[in-house]
Design a protein around this motif. Structure first.
Motif, PDB file in Angstrom:
ATOM      1  N   VAL A 173      17.966 -73.465  42.806  1.00 41.88           N
ATOM      2  CA  VAL A 173      19.611 -73.936  42.401  1.00 41.88           C
ATOM      3  C   VAL A 173      20.239 -73.397  42.375  1.00 41.88           C
ATOM      4  N   ALA A 174      21.020 -72.848  42.217  1.00 43.24           N
ATOM      5  CA  ALA A 174      22.138 -71.734  41.390  1.00 43.24           C
ATOM      6  C   ALA A 174      22.740 -72.822  40.816  1.00 43.24           C
ATOM      7  N   PRO A 175      22.615 -71.834  38.774  1.00 40.85           N
ATOM      8  CA  PRO A 175      23.549 -73.206  37.962  1.00 40.85           C
ATOM      9  C   PRO A 175      25.051 -72.574  38.536  1.00 40.85           C
ATOM     10  N   PRO A 176      25.588 -74.333  38.424  1.00 40.71           N
ATOM     11  CA  PRO A 176      27.346 -73.808  38.606  1.00 40.71           C
ATOM     12  C   PRO A 176      27.929 -73.244  38.460  1.00 40.71           C
ATOM     13  N   HIS A 177      29.125 -73.026  38.552  1.00 36.78           N
ATOM     14  CA  HIS A 177      30.727 -71.711  38.574  1.00 36.78           C
ATOM     15  C   HIS A 177      30.895 -72.310  37.006  1.00 36.78           C
ATOM     16  N   LYS A 222      28.860 -72.247  34.264  1.00 36.10           N
ATOM     17  CA  LYS A 222      28.144 -72.700  33.473  1.00 36.10           C
ATOM     18  C   LYS A 222      26.332 -71.607  33.770  1.00 36.10           C
ATOM     19  N   LEU A 276      23.071 -71.894  32.518  1.00 35.02           N
ATOM     20  CA  LEU A 276      22.996 -73.821  32.493  1.00 35.02           C
ATOM     21  C   LEU A 276      21.325 -74.409  31.952  1.00 35.02           C
ATOM     22  N   TRP A 277      20.298 -73.458  32.790  1.00 33.28           N
ATOM     23  CA  TRP A 277      18.709 -73.579  33.308  1.00 33.28           C
ATOM     24  C   TRP A 277      18.429 -73.194  31.752  1.00 33.28           C
TER      25      TRP A 277
END
Length: 595
Positions: free
Chosen positions: A538-542, A544, A547-548
């Motif tokens: 899952v790609a981090p939100p735009h 952020k 984030l991971w």
């Protein structure tokens, strides 16, 4: 055939007394017994692998096999990537170590701590510099181009990589591995466990994934510093307090990170001079040994600088470091002693980098976790330094006082672990690789009485699995995902830990875990697994992109906080400040129920 008469001087050889240390396994968490058949079986997979050696097999038969297997995993980890590969202009830690070899063999000693500080300037204590000089000299005999001054920067010769990997491997097997073997066996002796159980702890120690991945994957020489620290502990176990001081100064002299252990070591040694009775001779011996050890550490650097100044060998005037400028007194630059003052001030300035800020990268400690929600850079550096000092002092004071008032040898690993956790969570300029320091004394307790019972093994395993998990963002950058997965899962399997097994939480042995502790551990293991799934797919939100990594920091800091509390609790329990709960079974086993 000549028979000896009754008055013969020949005396038959006495039968050797069986020492409990070399006797049959006592079962401190290693053996499960079937209630019906009384048959014994291994408690977890690592015990099963060493099961054939639990009888009369000599330790000198099993030890070479353990060292060969541990060495194989270290060397194969080195086939993968390393810090800074094909990442100019600074590259990474392998280049930093190579660069220190380069400058130490080409430049006068007086310039080691001054040379081109913008490009991997030397920022470790003198013993690291001497180590670099020795390895640089040896490497220059093989290929001088590897360490040619300036022109060798960023060199990525495959044969150079093999040489650098070999230096880490050999350095570890000359310092760290012998120290671990001796330290575990000394601790096992004072705890009354057998050599077989010490061998099980040895495999767990040497196969710990975090140390292998950092030193033989990412690339560093942490095991040299850690080896001297273990030798210091081992000397305490053997009652050799003078040698303990010498080895601990060597650990500090190699990497300043050993300061994580310093308060605990000081508390124990100071307390041993006062309790149960005052010993002036021991105090004087410890004090003199410490002073002489520090002096010997700096003598080559300082005398070399003095000689070079006298002969005019220095190539350029050396600037006064900020530490020297900030002093209220003025020094005559033409005085004979000025080179000594200059080198001492510059080395201290480089070793303790207060100008770098509270932290450089995202690290799973309290400050970085707070910074996620409340930005700390809005405060002055003086304010955050004082806050870090106060918080760290508060965290390390309880273990300090316990070791000082009750300086017992068996408490030292617990005190070192609690103190190191306090530093990791609260101190200034912590790096993610510093996690190796609190993990090391926790591994030591596996060789103690009840050390392999689920109550202890689960917590030690939890700390190590969480520790290597927090290193994943760093290891991913170095292309070490495959060795990370292999070593972590293998270690978890051998120790009977999640995510490969739940046996440590289901064991029928005494000294099990309470339901709240099981829920706590399994919640963190689940969070680690879920995090890996999201991080991979899952790609981090735009907006952020980190984030991971930030979630890794928050989960890690919370888990390490529980590890600190557990080590502190066990230290208080073992010291007698808290009532110890015993388990049913072998009267020699003193299993503990963790709160």
């Amino acid at each position: 055939m000549i028979m000896s008469g009754p008055n013969s001087s020949h005396k038959p050889r006495k039968k050797r007394k069986v020492d409990a240390y070399f006797g049959p396994p006592s079962g401190h968490g290693t053996i499960l017994v079937d209630p019906a058949t009384k048959a014994q079986k291994p408690a977890f997979p690592l015990v099963a692998f060493l099961w054939p050696a639990k009888g009369t097999v000599s330790q000198w038969v099993i030890l070479p096999l353990i060292l060969m297997v541990a060495g194989l995993f270290r060397w194969t980890t080195g086939f993968w990537g390393y810090s800074g590969f094909q990442k100019p202009p600074m590259h990474g830690d392998l280049e930093a170590q190579r660069h220190w070899m380069e400058i130490s063999i080409h430049l006068p000693l007086s310039e080691w701590y001054f040379y081109d500080l913008q490009y991997w300037g030397l920022d470790y204590p003198p013993l690291t510099a001497y180590h670099s000089w020795l390895l640089g000299k040896i490497g220059s005999f093989i290929n001088p181009d590897w360490f040619a001054l300036s022109s060798s920067r960023g060199l990525e010769d495959p044969i150079l990589k093999v040489y650098m990997r070999a230096t880490a491997f050999i350095s570890e097997y000359l310092v760290y591995v012998p120290a671990v073997i001796i330290g575990l066996r000394q601790f096992a002796r004072i705890q009354g466990t057998t050599s077989w159980e010490a061998s099980i702890a040895l495999v767990a120690f040497l196969m710990q994934p975090a140390t292998i991945l950092i030193d033989h994957g990412h690339f560093q020489y942490n095991t040299v510093m850690l080896g001297f620290a273990i030798a210091s502990m081992s000397s305490v176990f053997a009652g050799r307090y003078i040698w303990s001081c010498v080895f601990f100064v060597a650990s500090l002299g190699f990497k300043q990170m050993a300061l994580f252990y310093a308060p605990a070591v000081f508390a124990f040694l100071a307390g041993s001079c006062l309790f149960p009775r005052i010993s002036i001779s021991r105090f004087l011996g410890i004090a003199v040994a410490t002073v002489i050890s520090f002096a010997l550490l700096y003598v080559p650097l300082l005398l070399g600088a003095l000689y070079e100044s006298y002969r005019g060998i220095a190539q350029q005037p050396l600037p006064a470091p900020p530490l020297l400028v900030s002093l209220p007194m003025q020094f005559d630059e033409n005085a004979w002693y000025y080179p000594l003052v200059l080198q001492t001030a510059q080395s201290i300035h480089r070793i303790f980098p207060f100008a770098r800020g509270l932290f450089e990268d995202k690290v799973p400690n309290v400050w970085c976790a707070i910074h996620t929600f409340h930005k700390l850079h809005q405060y002055s550096s003086t304010t955050v330094q004082r806050a870090a000092l106060l918080a760290t002092s508060a965290a390390i004071t309880p273990p300090f006082l316990i070791l000082f008032l009750k300086p017992r040898k068996d408490l030292l690993p617990w005190g070192l672990a609690a103190t190191a956790w306090g530093f990791f969570l609260w101190s200034y300029q912590v790096h993610e690789k510093n996690i190796l320091l609190p993990l090391l004394p926790m591994l030591m307790v596996l060789a103690g009485e009840g050390g392999l019972l689920p109550s202890t093994r689960a917590w030690v395993g939890f700390a190590n699995m969480l520790g290597v998990w927090t290193l994943f963002p760093l290891l991913k950058r170095d292309e070490l995902r495959v060795p990370y997965a292999v070593l972590s899962l293998l270690w978890a399997y051998l120790m009977g830990l999640p995510p490969t097994s739940l046996s440590v939480y289901q064991s029928g042995l005494g000294g099990g875990l309470t339901a709240p502790v099981k829920i706590l551990h399994l919640s963190f293991y689940l969070a680690m697994v879920v995090w890996h799934v999201f991080e991979a797919f899952v790609a981090p939100p735009h907006g952020k992109p980190d984030l991971w990594v930030v979630l890794n920091v928050l989960i890690g800091a919370a888990g390490f906080g529980f590890c600190y509390l557990w080590c502190l609790f066990r230290l208080a329990e073992e010291s007698g400040l808290l009532r110890k709960k015993r388990t049913a079974g072998n009267s020699k086993e003193k299993g503990r129920k963790d709160q």
